[in-house]
Design a protein around this motif. Structure first.
Motif, PDB file in Angstrom:
ATOM      1  N   ALA A  94     -26.371 -20.497  -4.964  1.00 33.65           N
ATOM      2  CA  ALA A  94     -24.349 -19.357  -3.855  1.00 33.65           C
ATOM      3  C   ALA A  94     -24.315 -20.712  -2.977  1.00 33.65           C
ATOM      4  CB  ALA A  94     -24.093 -18.652  -3.511  1.00 33.65           C
ATOM      5  N   LEU A  95     -24.673 -21.511  -2.411  1.00 38.79           N
ATOM      6  CA  LEU A  95     -23.870 -22.868  -1.319  1.00 38.79           C
ATOM      7  C   LEU A  95     -23.917 -23.745  -2.195  1.00 38.79           C
ATOM      8  CD1 LEU A  95     -24.883 -23.834   1.010  1.00 38.79           C
ATOM      9  CD2 LEU A  95     -27.172 -24.463   0.898  1.00 38.79           C
ATOM     10  N   ALA A  96     -24.733 -23.805  -3.065  1.00 35.32           N
ATOM     11  CA  ALA A  96     -24.543 -25.224  -4.051  1.00 35.32           C
ATOM     12  C   ALA A  96     -22.851 -24.873  -4.855  1.00 35.32           C
ATOM     13  CB  ALA A  96     -25.541 -25.187  -5.097  1.00 35.32           C
ATOM     14  N   GLY A  97     -22.622 -23.422  -5.060  1.00 36.72           N
ATOM     15  CA  GLY A  97     -21.750 -23.425  -5.773  1.00 36.72           C
ATOM     16  C   GLY A  97     -20.055 -23.434  -5.039  1.00 36.72           C
ATOM     17  N   TYR A  98     -20.507 -22.756  -3.766  1.00 33.49           N
ATOM     18  CA  TYR A  98     -19.565 -23.038  -2.548  1.00 33.49           C
ATOM     19  C   TYR A  98     -18.968 -24.323  -2.002  1.00 33.49           C
ATOM     20  CZ  TYR A  98     -20.691 -18.122  -0.880  1.00 33.49           C
ATOM     21  OH  TYR A  98     -20.658 -16.711  -0.967  1.00 33.49           O
ATOM     22  N   GLU A 147     -19.343 -24.996 -17.760  1.00 29.30           N
ATOM     23  CA  GLU A 147     -19.508 -26.498 -17.074  1.00 29.30           C
ATOM     24  C   GLU A 147     -19.829 -26.342 -15.561  1.00 29.30           C
ATOM     25  OE1 GLU A 147     -19.802 -30.488 -15.849  1.00 29.30           O
ATOM     26  OE2 GLU A 147     -20.442 -29.133 -17.597  1.00 29.30           O
ATOM     27  N   PHE A 148     -18.986 -26.063 -14.758  1.00 28.99           N
ATOM     28  CA  PHE A 148     -19.100 -25.084 -13.533  1.00 28.99           C
ATOM     29  C   PHE A 148     -20.747 -25.067 -12.346  1.00 28.99           C
ATOM     30  CE2 PHE A 148     -19.233 -23.229  -9.095  1.00 28.99           C
ATOM     31  CZ  PHE A 148     -18.487 -23.803  -8.403  1.00 28.99           C
ATOM     32  N   SER A 149     -21.067 -23.479 -13.862  1.00 26.42           N
ATOM     33  CA  SER A 149     -22.340 -23.451 -13.188  1.00 26.42           C
ATOM     34  C   SER A 149     -23.770 -24.167 -13.512  1.00 26.42           C
ATOM     35  CB  SER A 149     -22.540 -22.337 -14.412  1.00 26.42           C
ATOM     36  OG  SER A 149     -23.872 -21.421 -14.388  1.00 26.42           O
ATOM     37  N   ARG A 150     -23.264 -24.607 -14.635  1.00 23.60           N
ATOM     38  CA  ARG A 150     -24.306 -25.853 -14.814  1.00 23.60           C
ATOM     39  C   ARG A 150     -24.370 -27.408 -13.555  1.00 23.60           C
ATOM     40  NH1 ARG A 150     -24.582 -31.319 -15.375  1.00 23.60           N
ATOM     41  NH2 ARG A 150     -22.648 -31.654 -15.494  1.00 23.60           N
ATOM     42  N   ARG A 151     -23.131 -27.257 -13.146  1.00 23.37           N
ATOM     43  CA  ARG A 151     -22.836 -28.844 -12.277  1.00 23.37           C
ATOM     44  C   ARG A 151     -23.979 -27.886 -10.916  1.00 23.37           C
ATOM     45  NH1 ARG A 151     -17.628 -29.403 -11.554  1.00 23.37           N
ATOM     46  NH2 ARG A 151     -17.374 -30.395  -9.864  1.00 23.37           N
ATOM     47  N   LYS A 152     -23.468 -26.432 -10.756  1.00 19.02           N
ATOM     48  CA  LYS A 152     -24.351 -25.640  -9.749  1.00 19.02           C
ATOM     49  C   LYS A 152     -25.137 -25.789  -9.521  1.00 19.02           C
ATOM     50  CE  LYS A 152     -24.174 -21.461  -9.825  1.00 19.02           C
ATOM     51  NZ  LYS A 152     -24.057 -19.542  -9.530  1.00 19.02           N
ATOM     52  N   ASN A 153     -25.900 -25.156 -10.818  1.00 26.33           N
ATOM     53  CA  ASN A 153     -27.319 -25.111 -10.594  1.00 26.33           C
ATOM     54  C   ASN A 153     -28.421 -26.557 -10.787  1.00 26.33           C
ATOM     55  OD1 ASN A 153     -27.161 -22.479 -11.349  1.00 26.33           O
ATOM     56  ND2 ASN A 153     -27.429 -22.367 -13.557  1.00 26.33           N
ATOM     57  N   GLU A 154     -27.319 -27.823 -10.856  1.00 32.81           N
ATOM     58  CA  GLU A 154     -28.183 -28.801 -10.932  1.00 32.81           C
ATOM     59  C   GLU A 154     -28.021 -29.406  -9.352  1.00 32.81           C
ATOM     60  OE1 GLU A 154     -26.091 -31.754 -13.429  1.00 32.81           O
ATOM     61  OE2 GLU A 154     -26.720 -30.939 -14.859  1.00 32.81           O
ATOM     62  N   LEU A 155     -26.792 -28.839  -9.096  1.00 35.96           N
ATOM     63  CA  LEU A 155     -26.889 -29.648  -7.796  1.00 35.96           C
ATOM     64  C   LEU A 155     -27.472 -28.574  -6.083  1.00 35.96           C
ATOM     65  CD1 LEU A 155     -25.070 -31.389  -5.007  1.00 35.96           C
ATOM     66  CD2 LEU A 155     -23.518 -29.479  -4.859  1.00 35.96           C
ATOM     67  N   ALA A 156     -27.692 -27.787  -6.926  1.00 36.13           N
ATOM     68  CA  ALA A 156     -28.865 -26.627  -6.035  1.00 36.13           C
ATOM     69  C   ALA A 156     -30.290 -26.937  -5.813  1.00 36.13           C
ATOM     70  CB  ALA A 156     -28.767 -25.045  -6.429  1.00 36.13           C
TER      71      ALA A 156
END
Length: 192
Positions: free
Chosen positions: A144-148, A53-62
């Motif tokens: 990575a920026l989106a993940g941070y 779920e976090f990976s999905r959110r991170k990819n969408e935000l990126a």
């Protein structure tokens, strides 16, 4: 039941056959079932779901990171504006960074060898947050920026607190290094 696929080649063509793996000397069905059963804890399953779920959110935000490093999906105007990458942002037509990246074929300033150009949003008197965000995307990558940012947001760090001035916890930290530290670690060390 665990299986092994075996490929036999005859005349240049492969034929797959299934071989049932055997775990015990006797081959007793109950013993085989016990050895072939793999138990996974609920905690492990839940952790894997959270990571996905976090990976999905991170990819969408990126995908919402503007060429200048702004993260449009977290903007206080995101209800009425779909952001720079969509082309629907009211500021897009007059944005130097967006126009420059489009002319040079870059998705963002993090791909530009001339970054930081000291133009428009990267002017020396500007906000060091943008330069830090783009530098982070250049070094660590946009995902990575989106993940941070997501990790920090989940921990209570706010991208925009002030909807009028578009400022939040990444602003007013004193410089690019402090913003980078907050991005990467979730903490800010002040030197006084």
């Amino acid at each position: 039941m665990y299986k092994q696929w075996e490929v036999k080649k005859k005349g240049g063509q492969g034929r797959k056959t299934v071989i049932k793996l055997r775990f015990s000397k006797s081959g007793d069905e109950n013993i085989e079932r016990a050895y072939a059963t793999h138990y996974v804890s609920v905690r492990t399953v839940d952790a894997a779901k959270e990571r996905r779920e976090f990976s999905r959110r991170k990819n969408e935000l990126a995908q919402t990171i503007a060429p200048c490093g702004l993260i449009c999906a977290l903007c206080s105007e995101s209800d009425t504006c779909h952001g720079c990458p969509s082309g629907e942002c009211g500021r897009a037509a007059r944005c130097y960074q967006r126009k420059c990246c489009a002319e040079r074929g870059f998705k963002g300033c993090w791909k530009c060898p001339d970054f930081p150009c000291e133009q428009d949003m990267f002017a020396p008197e500007g906000n060091p947050r943008l330069i830090a965000f783009v530098r982070c995307a250049k070094v660590d990558g946009p995902k990575a920026l989106a993940g941070y940012v997501l990790r920090n947001q989940d921990a209570g760090v706010v991208y925009h607190r002030d909807a009028e001035n578009h400022t939040g916890d990444y602003d007013g930290l004193g410089g690019e290094d402090a913003v980078l530290e907050l991005l990467r670690t979730g903490n800010v060390t002040t030197t006084e």
